[in-house]
Design an enzyme around this catalytic site. Structure first.
Site, PDB file in Angstrom:
ATOM      1  N   ASP A 293       0.857  -1.176   0.000  1.00 22.83           N
ATOM      2  CA  ASP A 293       0.000   0.000   0.000  1.00 22.83           C
ATOM      3  C   ASP A 293       0.904   1.240   0.000  1.00 22.83           C
ATOM      4  OD1 ASP A 293      -2.358   1.618   0.343  1.00 22.83           O
ATOM      5  OD2 ASP A 293      -1.854   1.747   2.469  1.00 22.83           O
ATOM      6  N   TYR A 294       0.329   2.408  -0.261  1.00 23.60           N
ATOM      7  CA  TYR A 294       1.149   3.624  -0.306  1.00 23.60           C
ATOM      8  C   TYR A 294       0.906   4.523   0.909  1.00 23.60           C
ATOM      9  CZ  TYR A 294       3.503   7.791  -1.942  1.00 23.60           C
ATOM     10  OH  TYR A 294       4.349   8.884  -2.013  1.00 23.60           O
ATOM     11  N   ASP A 295      -0.229   5.226   0.947  1.00 25.47           N
ATOM     12  CA  ASP A 295      -0.487   6.172   2.037  1.00 25.47           C
ATOM     13  C   ASP A 295      -0.640   5.449   3.372  1.00 25.47           C
ATOM     14  OD1 ASP A 295      -0.990   8.961   0.725  1.00 25.47           O
ATOM     15  OD2 ASP A 295      -2.087   7.533  -0.533  1.00 25.47           O
TER      16      ASP A 295
ATOM     17  N   ASP B 297      -2.133  -0.544   5.708  1.00 23.08           N
ATOM     18  CA  ASP B 297      -2.509   0.081   6.981  1.00 23.08           C
ATOM     19  C   ASP B 297      -3.998   0.284   7.168  1.00 23.08           C
ATOM     20  OD1 ASP B 297      -3.166   3.391   6.770  1.00 23.08           O
ATOM     21  OD2 ASP B 297      -2.403   2.365   4.996  1.00 23.08           O
TER      22      ASP B 297
END
Length: 257
Positions: free
Chosen positions: A27-29, A207
């Site tokens: 995932d990124y953010d 997250d």
């Protein structure tokens, strides 16, 4: 809940080193970068780009799996020839290929959803709407009023009622409320694009609520490490506290051939 301690990390590095085919799903953010008041500020730094570049080897299939739109990834990651899944699986790009999209779904619902969200923007300071191709998001990370959580709950209820007769689903994430098409999620995208049996090591890190679909898709697969960023309970096997800990782990494995 089990946190990734020294012994687990040592075992992870050992199995990563011994593997010949690896799948790394990120995932990124909130996973590779911390959250920012405005999502446009969460740009990848030089260190992160270099780490991902080192991981992008013939042994590894590395894939960013995010809710962001594909144009944003095209702006920031075009130089890296890596796999990218955007908008929770609605758009994707595999190595050395062009972007592809899921079949065009009905978007007539967007106007009604936007009208509902706009009422909450007008009554809740420092909130805004992000419109994507397959979803719409109400952001309230910058809001400071004590009532904002109540507003988020009310919006969730309004959108859930709106979605009842449509092929839509509503979620509450990290300082967001999102409405999107049913069936478009990270887990389905991963199953569609990657054969888990092709790999002898898999790492999945995320997250937020959208990453639970990814963790479920990887559940029970041998030699797989799923990691949740934060202290919330999760389908993931392990937790770490911060995105900085994720990047530190990726840096460590990036120097292993």
């Amino acid at each position: 809940m089990e946190f990734l301690d020294y012994n687990i990390k040592f075992d992870l590095l050992k199995k990563y080193s011994a593997a010949n085919r690896r799948l790394i799903l990120l995932d990124y953010d909130g996973t590779l970068v911390p959250f920012f008041p405005n999502p446009s500020e969460a740009t990848p730094g030089h260190n992160l780009i270099e780490t991902l570049n080192r991981l992008n080897t013939t042994k590894n299939d590395i894939c960013l799996v995010s809710g962001r739109n594909y144009q944003w990834f095209e702006n920031w990651f075009a130089a890296l020839d890596i796999n990218i899944i955007a908008e929770h699986g609605a758009c994707y790009k595999l190595r050395q290929q062009a972007w592809k999209k899921e079949s065009q779904a009905d978007s007539s619902w967007k106007e009604g959803a936007k009208e509902i969200m706009q009422l909450f923007v007008l009554t809740t300071e420092f909130t805004f709407i992000e419109e994507k191709e397959y979803s719409m998001v109400w952001h309230y990370r910058q809001a400071t009023s004590e009532q904002v959580k109540q507003q988020a709950e009310k919006l969730y209820e309004h959108l859930s009622h709106f979605a009842l007769t449509k092929n839509l689903q509503v979620f509450r994430g990290n300082k967001i409320v999102e409405i999107k098409h049913k069936g478009i999620d990270k887990g389905n995208a991963i199953v569609k694009l990657f054969n888990k049996d092709d790999y002898d090591f898999i790492l999945g890190i995320g997250d937020d609520y959208t990453d639970e679909d990814m963790f479920r898709a990887l559940s029970g697969v041998a030699n797989t490490y799923t990691i949740k960023v934060g202290i919330d309970s999760s389908v993931a096997r392990f937790n770490v506290y911060t995105p900085q800990m994720v990047v530190s782990l990726l840096e460590a494995i990036s120097y292993i051939p």
